[in-house]
Design an enzyme around this catalytic site. Structure first.
Site, mmCIF file in Angstrom:
data_model
loop_
_atom_site.group_PDB
_atom_site.id
_atom_site.type_symbol
_atom_site.label_atom_id
_atom_site.label_comp_id
_atom_site.label_asym_id
_atom_site.label_seq_id
_atom_site.Cartn_x
_atom_site.Cartn_y
_atom_site.Cartn_z
ATOM 1 C CG HIS A 1 -7.779 -17.255 1.152
ATOM 2 N ND1 HIS A 1 -8.096 -16.622 2.354
ATOM 3 C CD2 HIS A 1 -9.229 -17.741 0.686
ATOM 4 C CE1 HIS A 1 -9.382 -16.309 2.271
ATOM 5 N NE2 HIS A 1 -10.216 -17.058 1.532
ATOM 6 C CG ASN B 1 -7.304 -15.017 5.508
ATOM 7 O OD1 ASN B 1 -7.684 -14.729 4.166
ATOM 8 N ND2 ASN B 1 -8.211 -16.119 5.626
ATOM 9 C CG HIS C 1 -16.178 -16.010 6.237
ATOM 10 N ND1 HIS C 1 -15.373 -16.996 5.754
ATOM 11 C CD2 HIS C 1 -16.778 -16.791 7.062
ATOM 12 C CE1 HIS C 1 -15.480 -18.210 6.565
ATOM 13 N NE2 HIS C 1 -16.531 -17.882 7.295
ATOM 14 C CG ASP D 1 -12.958 -19.595 0.276
ATOM 15 O OD1 ASP D 1 -12.106 -18.857 0.506
ATOM 16 O OD2 ASP D 1 -13.573 -20.138 1.019
#
Length: 446
Positions: free
Chosen positions: A63, A95, A179, A311
């Site tokens: 991310h 996201n 997820h 992650d």
């Protein structure tokens, strides 16, 4: 033309380690042999001095926070940390703000990465309760896959409509990455602790709130749906022993329709570390017990788990200091993933060949990434030299993630990334990232 000759390396590739040289011409590996002599006078010689030469790691879940959350990190800053850590390719999640849930928003991210990324990149298309039409427009040759949040996390992209889920699973041939945490279970657990503590819940209860049961209910449902529909499912960040029976090692990876990933933090930390690390190790799914960690290691080594990723999800220290209910989950890991696994090798938990299999070969196989993840003639020269015996200490001044902290701060690693090559360019050398942003868009053999 760019010409580089890497000499005196312990080349780690496809289950073997052999001493030899690698010759790079332009972006590609031109020759691999025991001894290679320079072909022309303009060849740059890099002496590996007996260190390991591995394919660049491919991190299938990061991310990097752009667009919209760039106070935490950006494609530029986090890809810079990635190459310093031996990660030459990454797959970023949807996201962000706005969420990457239309083809136009997805392509905006690709355009930005083309301008600033030090490492190769792909971006997942985000699925929601109401964007199936957009999801089905996704090009399988130029996009890594579809990402579904079956539990809420940073970005509020929860997909909880069962009919929509089944439609996505049955309508796309693309890899679906999930997820998996059950939202109803989490909400019920959180309600109990809020009743007792208000918003300032001790972080040690995080694995009780985002519990084993929450993980298992969701992942078992996703696996059942994949089996029912024939979908290609990849379960991100498996964190519990209970989930491991959902995955198999009875068939070759190439034949698996359901695969699994484990993250560095679930292999390294346990719930005993909340006392000292607090919210710095608050992730979703939560870091759980030592028994869970041991089971994850076992599944990784026996091939029920296929991939090691990070992650990588930076937040500022100020945000992390908030009370439990407003302290975000996630942390920066991409700079330290390869050396953390080499540390596990020093502890005799895993072989160097297995590290390369899980961090380089398998992500390339699972996502069908073209010409990356292996040291092969004709493949892109994404390569990393790792010295296994040059200790260093993680401290603020050598952390490159924009957020400026790491859960590994204070750790002494025995191994060090010496050089990183991306598309044949030496982008990291002797502790310094060069200002060469040569990352390219990953393509897929589908």
């Amino acid at each position: 033309m760019n010409r580089i000759l890497i000499k005196n390396a312990k080349i780690v590739n496809e289950g073997t380690i052999f001493e030899g040289d690698v010759y790079i011409e332009d972006k590609f590996i031109k020759e691999i042999a025991e001894k290679i002599s320079p072909k022309t006078s303009d060849v740059k010689i890099v002496d590996a001095e007996g260190s390991y030469l591995i394919p660049g790691a491919i991190d299938d879940q990061v991310h990097f926070r752009e667009p919209g959350l760039t106070h935490k990190g950006s494609i530029e800053t986090e890809s810079r940390a990635a190459v310093a850590g031996g990660v030459t390719s990454y797959i970023d999640q949807p996201n962000t703000v706005p969420n990457a849930v239309t083809q136009e928003l997805l392509e905006d991210k690709y355009r930005r990465a083309a301008e600033v990324s030090y490492a190769n990149y792909s971006f997942m298309m985000g699925g929601t309760n109401d964007n199936l039409e957009e999801v089905l427009k996704t090009d399988p040759k130029t996009v890594a896959g579809i990402k579904l949040f079956l539990g809420s996390s940073t970005g509020n992209m929860l997909v909880d409509d069962e009919a929509v889920l089944e439609k996505i699973f049955s309508s796309t041939k693309m890899l679906i990455a999930t997820h998996c945490e059950d939202e109803a279970t989490i909400r019920e657990n959180l309600g109990k602790y809020k009743e007792e503590y208000g918003d300032d819940i001790p972080v040690k209860f995080h694995p009780e709130i985002r519990s084993t049961e929450a993980c298992y209910i969701s992942s078992s449902r996703a696996v059942a749906l994949a089996k029912k529909t024939g979908a290609r499912l990849h379960v991100f960040h498996v964190s519990t022993a209970k989930e491991l029976d959902l995955f198999t090692n009875k068939i070759p990876l190439e034949d698996k329709k359901i695969t699994a990933e484990v993250c560095i933090h679930h292999l390294w930390f346990t719930d005993a570390d909340y006392d000292t690390k607090g919210a710095l190790i608050k992730w979703n799914p939560a870091v759980k017990s030592a028994a869970d960690r041991d089971a994850l290691w076992k599944a990784l080594l026996d091939d029920r788990i296929d991939v090691i990723a990070t992650d990588h999800a930076p937040h500022t220290l100020e945000e992390k200091k908030n009370p439990y209910t407003s302290s975000p989950s996630g942390g920066p890991l991409v700079q330290h993933s390869v050396v953390a696994m080499f540390e596990a090798h020093h502890q005799k938990k895993i072989s160097v060949e297995k590290i390369v299999e899980k961090m380089c070969h398998n992500p390339a196989k699972i996502f069908k990434i073209e010409k990356r993840g292996f040291i092969r003639e004709g493949y892109y020269a994404d390569l990393v030299i790792v010295n296994p015996g040059l200790p260093w200490n993680v401290k603020k001044e050598n952390i490159l993630a924009k957020c400026g902290w790491s859960p590994f701060e204070g750790v002494n690693f025995k191994s060090r990334i010496m050089q990183t090559f991306v598309n044949g360019q030496l982008v990291y050398n002797a502790g310094k990232v060069k200002d060469i942003r040569c990352g390219e868009r990953l393509t897929f053999d589908r």
